[in-house]
Design an enzyme around this catalytic site. Structure first.
Site, PDB file in Angstrom:
ATOM      1  N   LYS A  59       0.865  -1.187   0.000  1.00 23.40           N
ATOM      2  CA  LYS A  59       0.000   0.000   0.000  1.00 23.40           C
ATOM      3  C   LYS A  59       0.901   1.236   0.000  1.00 23.40           C
ATOM      4  CE  LYS A  59      -4.299   1.138   2.397  1.00 23.40           C
ATOM      5  NZ  LYS A  59      -4.994   0.971   3.680  1.00 23.40           N
TER       6      LYS A  59
HETATM    7  C1  E4P Z   1      -8.366   1.434   4.034  1.00 23.96           C
HETATM    8  O1  E4P Z   1      -7.558   1.070   3.222  1.00 23.96           O
HETATM    9  C2  E4P Z   1      -8.242   2.712   4.746  1.00 23.96           C
HETATM   10  O2  E4P Z   1      -7.013   2.789   5.346  1.00 23.96           O
HETATM   11  C3  E4P Z   1      -9.370   2.892   5.714  1.00 23.96           C
HETATM   12  O3  E4P Z   1     -10.565   2.439   5.109  1.00 23.96           O
HETATM   13  C4  E4P Z   1      -9.487   4.289   6.258  1.00 23.96           C
HETATM   14  O4  E4P Z   1     -10.688   4.419   6.953  1.00 23.96           O
HETATM   15  P1  E4P Z   1     -10.983   5.640   7.968  1.00 23.96           P
HETATM   16  O5  E4P Z   1     -11.166   6.876   7.157  1.00 23.96           O
HETATM   17  O6  E4P Z   1     -12.219   5.240   8.678  1.00 23.96           O
HETATM   18  O7  E4P Z   1      -9.771   5.749   8.860  1.00 23.96           O
END
Ligand code: E4P
Length: 217
Positions: free
Chosen positions: A83
């Site tokens: 990522k």
């Molecule tokens: C997923 O890849 C993200 O890191 C995550 O969905 C972020 O979510 P949030 O905005 O609730 O922290």
């Protein structure tokens, strides 16, 4: 549509995997912090629970350092997806990872143009953050719609991985707009199942069954 679970909590991942609800897992540095676990150890444990894609995020901000971190993460297991943030350095790293055959999830996407650039860099997944757009008074779903149109216009294979999902309405709308994947927090999976009429109906059936005095076994 695929469902990933958005957590580094291995207990929750195992619970949802057993029910057959999840196709993969996403994590981020905040979720790792929340788990209180060693990053590489927890990613290895998650990869042992599921064969599906498991996103593990780099924390370097320069492309060359992202490449070193990403290769380290990719060596943990064959299903690790690296990522990377949607920055110019992240796009440079994305292109290099793609050429090396390492799968990528380009994260922190807040505009269709950002998503277009990630697709051109060969991203395996793009993560548009719906809830965080809603939080600032925008409509995250507009981004899903725009990305779907753009990727289909040009035949990009990058998969739309709807992220920052806060509730069942997000999941339903993403499915209707053709997102390829939704990454969902564990508590939202429970909310997807729940319906008061299901609970009420079940209670009535069980009460009536009790009155029959019968037993199935
Ligand atoms: C997923 O890849 C993200 O890191 C995550 O969905 C972020 O979510 P949030 O905005 O609730 O922290």
């Amino acid at each position: 549509m695929q469902f990933f679970v958005d957590t580094a909590d291995t207990g929750e991942i195992a619970r949802l995997q057993k029910i057959g609800l999840i196709d993969g897992v996403t994590t981020n540095p905040s979720l790792i912090m929340k788990s209180g676990r060693d990053f590489k150890e927890v990613i290895a444990e998650i990869c042992a629970i599921t064969d599906g894609p498991v996103s593990a995020e780099v924390t370097a901000t320069q492309a060359d350092k992202m490449l070193i971190e990403g290769r380290t993460l990719a060596r943990i297991a064959g299903n690790v997806v690296v990522k990377i943030p949607l920055t110019m350095a992240g796009l440079e790293a994305c292109k290099a990872f793609t050429e090396e055959g390492i799968k990528t999830n380009v994260t922190l996407c807040f505009s269709a143009n950002q998503g277009l650039l990630a697709a051109k860099a060969g991203a395996t997944y793009i993560s548009p953050f719906l809830g965080r757009l809603d939080d600032i008074g925008m409509d995250g779903m507009d981004l899903i719609e725009a990305l779907r149109v753009i990727y289909d216009n040009y035949g990009f294979e990058t998969q739309i991985l709807a992220a920052s999902i806060r509730g069942p309405k997000h999941v339903q709308e993403c499915a209707m707009l053709g997102a390829d994947v939704a990454t969902i927090p564990p508590n939202v999976f429970d909310a997807l199942v729940a319906h008061p009429l299901t609970d009420k109906g079940l209670a009535a059936f069980l009460a009536d069954w009790g009155k029959t005095g019968q037993s199935i076994t």
